[in-house]
Structures are given as C-alpha cells and as structure tokens.
Design an enzyme around this catalytic site. Structure first.
Site, PDB file in Angstrom:
ATOM      1  N   THR A  28       0.852  -1.200   0.000  1.00 14.39           N
ATOM      2  CA  THR A  28       0.000   0.000   0.000  1.00 14.39           C
ATOM      3  C   THR A  28       0.887   1.249   0.000  1.00 14.39           C
ATOM      4  OG1 THR A  28      -1.447  -1.325   1.421  1.00 14.39           O
ATOM      5  CG2 THR A  28      -2.096   0.947   1.028  1.00 14.39           C
ATOM      6  N   ASP A  82       1.892   5.267   5.917  1.00 13.99           N
ATOM      7  CA  ASP A  82       2.316   3.856   5.889  1.00 13.99           C
ATOM      8  C   ASP A  82       1.093   2.959   5.948  1.00 13.99           C
ATOM      9  OD1 ASP A  82       3.891   1.593   5.955  1.00 13.99           O
ATOM     10  OD2 ASP A  82       4.827   2.012   7.895  1.00 13.99           O
ATOM     11  N   LYS A  95       1.476  -4.078  12.866  1.00 18.42           N
ATOM     12  CA  LYS A  95       2.310  -3.874  11.687  1.00 18.42           C
ATOM     13  C   LYS A  95       3.479  -4.846  11.735  1.00 18.42           C
ATOM     14  CE  LYS A  95       3.399   0.291  10.407  1.00 18.42           C
ATOM     15  NZ  LYS A  95       3.196  -0.130   8.998  1.00 18.42           N
ATOM     16  N   GLU A 104       9.856   1.375  11.089  1.00 16.97           N
ATOM     17  CA  GLU A 104       8.550   2.031  10.937  1.00 16.97           C
ATOM     18  C   GLU A 104       8.166   2.749  12.228  1.00 16.97           C
ATOM     19  OE1 GLU A 104       6.329  -0.781   7.617  1.00 16.97           O
ATOM     20  OE2 GLU A 104       5.969  -1.198   9.722  1.00 16.97           O
TER      21      GLU A 104
HETATM   22  C1  A5P Z   1       5.742  -3.786   6.861  1.00 20.82           C
HETATM   23  O1  A5P Z   1       6.519  -4.521   7.726  1.00 20.82           O
HETATM   24  C2  A5P Z   1       4.371  -3.649   7.405  1.00 20.82           C
HETATM   25  O2  A5P Z   1       4.280  -3.034   8.633  1.00 20.82           O
HETATM   26  C3  A5P Z   1       3.412  -3.057   6.413  1.00 20.82           C
HETATM   27  O3  A5P Z   1       3.121  -1.725   6.691  1.00 20.82           O
HETATM   28  C4  A5P Z   1       2.196  -3.866   6.485  1.00 20.82           C
HETATM   29  O4  A5P Z   1       2.586  -5.216   6.414  1.00 20.82           O
HETATM   30  C5  A5P Z   1       1.201  -3.559   5.391  1.00 20.82           C
HETATM   31  O5  A5P Z   1       1.650  -4.057   4.172  1.00 20.82           O
HETATM   32  P1  A5P Z   1       0.731  -4.100   2.901  1.00 20.82           P
HETATM   33  O6  A5P Z   1       0.393  -2.700   2.558  1.00 20.82           O
HETATM   34  O7  A5P Z   1       1.579  -4.767   1.841  1.00 20.82           O
HETATM   35  O8  A5P Z   1      -0.468  -4.918   3.236  1.00 20.82           O
END
Ligand code: A5P
Length: 222
Positions: A28, A82, A95, A104
C-alpha cells in the site's frame, strides 16, 4: 478497483510542498511512493524531502528520483504515511508482517502526524486476527521462543527461504499469536519484560488518522 491505490491517492492529498515526509513499507505504501514520484515529476508538489522506513522503500523511492535523506537529517517529520496489517476503530495497529516494524515505529514516532492507509480488509474489531510480529536480537531467539511458548503465544521464527529473515536492523522476527481471551496490550507489556525483545508490531498510539479505501468509497478515522 485497486483499493490500496485508492487509499494512497486519498493520502497524497495530505502532502503539501516543502514537507518532510516519512515513507512507509509494503504494497500500500508502495502505491503512495509511486503517486508521490509522479506528482513531483509533474511539478504538482515541490521541495519535498523524504526518509524511508526500510531499505526496500529507500531503493524504490531513489529509483523514482524522490529526494531522500536520513531520519537524522530530517526529523522531526511533518507527516508519515504507511500501511498496516490490522487496524481497530481506536486506531491501534498491528504492523510488521512485511518485516519492517522497528524502523517504521521509529520514523512514525518522529512524525508530527502518521496517517495509516489500507484497504478495508485491514479493519478489524479486535487486534490479533493474525500474528503479531516481535523483533528480537539473534542472540535471544531460542530463549525467547521457549519463553513465548510458555506464555501460550505459539511463536514461529520468520523465515526467508531456508534462512531466518534478517531485518534491516540485523534482528530476527518471532511471529506470535495473541490468545483470544487476552488483550494485546497486556500480552505486549508482558513479553517486553524479556531481555532480547527489541520491539513489537503493536502500535497502540502512533497513528493520528486512518484512510481506509472501501468498495463504497474512502472512509476516514477519526
Ligand atoms: C511492513 O513490515 C508492514 O508493517 C506493512 O506496513 C504492512 O505489512 C502492510 O503491508 P501491505 O500494505 O503490503 O499490506
């Protein structure tokens, strides 16, 4: 309809010229990075400086000519955008299923605003539908696996192919299950008492808003 794209497009409207922006990780957040790059190319936005929450996002952003700097150079950030794996109505998040939770959380805590973007499948009534990622030091993997088993958390060491996944900060990830009769915040405070736990993917109060794309349109929380 690509709901991840729709959420990212709505979030792009929150970015103004001259902002210092944190870029998230995952599919995303990737949509947002691409949209931001094309806004900069068109001249719709200018003088934006960005920092990333992972090596993967850093690479993508640089390949699209987004001006990048380190967190040290940019903080405090105006805004970070994010994705998330699970979002509840109080804006608490899980997350890290993409492996980037530590950077993050650092970037998001260094931001005045953190907008989480997602498709509607990420909205849950109760966090813990899927696993909670826990970033741990390599030295502690076995000890913590045993401790989390005793806590009935069913830990699983995250793998990449035949090898344990190594995070951007050189750690490992144990994915744990939150028992249905326990609150995630309690479980997290208990597991954080163990040496070797670096951070968890539970984000209790980092997000300031959520933009959720649904088949019926964009939903904003609050
Ligand atoms: C990364 O480690 C994650 O925290 C991502 O923000 C979370 O997995 C969302 O990912 P997608 O947007 O691919 O679902």
């Amino acid at each position: 309809m690509n709901l991840k794209y729709e959420a990212a497009l709505a979030a792009l409207g929150e970015i103004s010229s001259s902002m210092r922006v944190g870029l998230g990780t995952g599919s995303t957040a990737e949509e947002l990075v691409k949209l931001l790059a094309s806004s900069l190319q068109r001249g719709a936005l200018h003088n934006i400086r960005c920092t990333s929450t992972s090596n993967a996002t850093e690479q993508l952003a640089r390949s699209l000519d987004i001006p990048m700097a380190t967190l040290d150079e940019l903080f405090p950030l105006d805004l970070t955008i994010d994705g998330a794996d699970e979002i509840d109505l109080s804006l608490r998040l899980i997350k890290g299923r993409g492996g980037a939770l530590l950077r993050e959380k650092i970037v998001e805590q260094a931001s005045e605003r953190f907008i989480v973007i997602a498709d509607e499948s990420k909205l849950v009534e109760r966090l813990g539908v899927g696993p909670l990622p826990v970033e741990v030091t390599p030295f502690a993997v076995k000890v913590l696996t045993a401790a989390f088993e005793t806590m009935n958390l069913a830990p699983v060491l995250r793998m990449r192919g035949a090898q344990p996944l190594v995070t951007d900060e050189g750690n490992r990830i144990l994915d744990v299950q939150i028992p249905p009769d326990r609150d995630i915040a309690d479980v997290v405070s208990e597991l954080r008492t163990h040496a070797g736990v670096v951070e968890t993917g539970f984000f209790p109060n980092e997000a300031t808003a959520a933009i959720i794309a649904t088949a019926q349109g964009i939903r904003r929380i609050p």
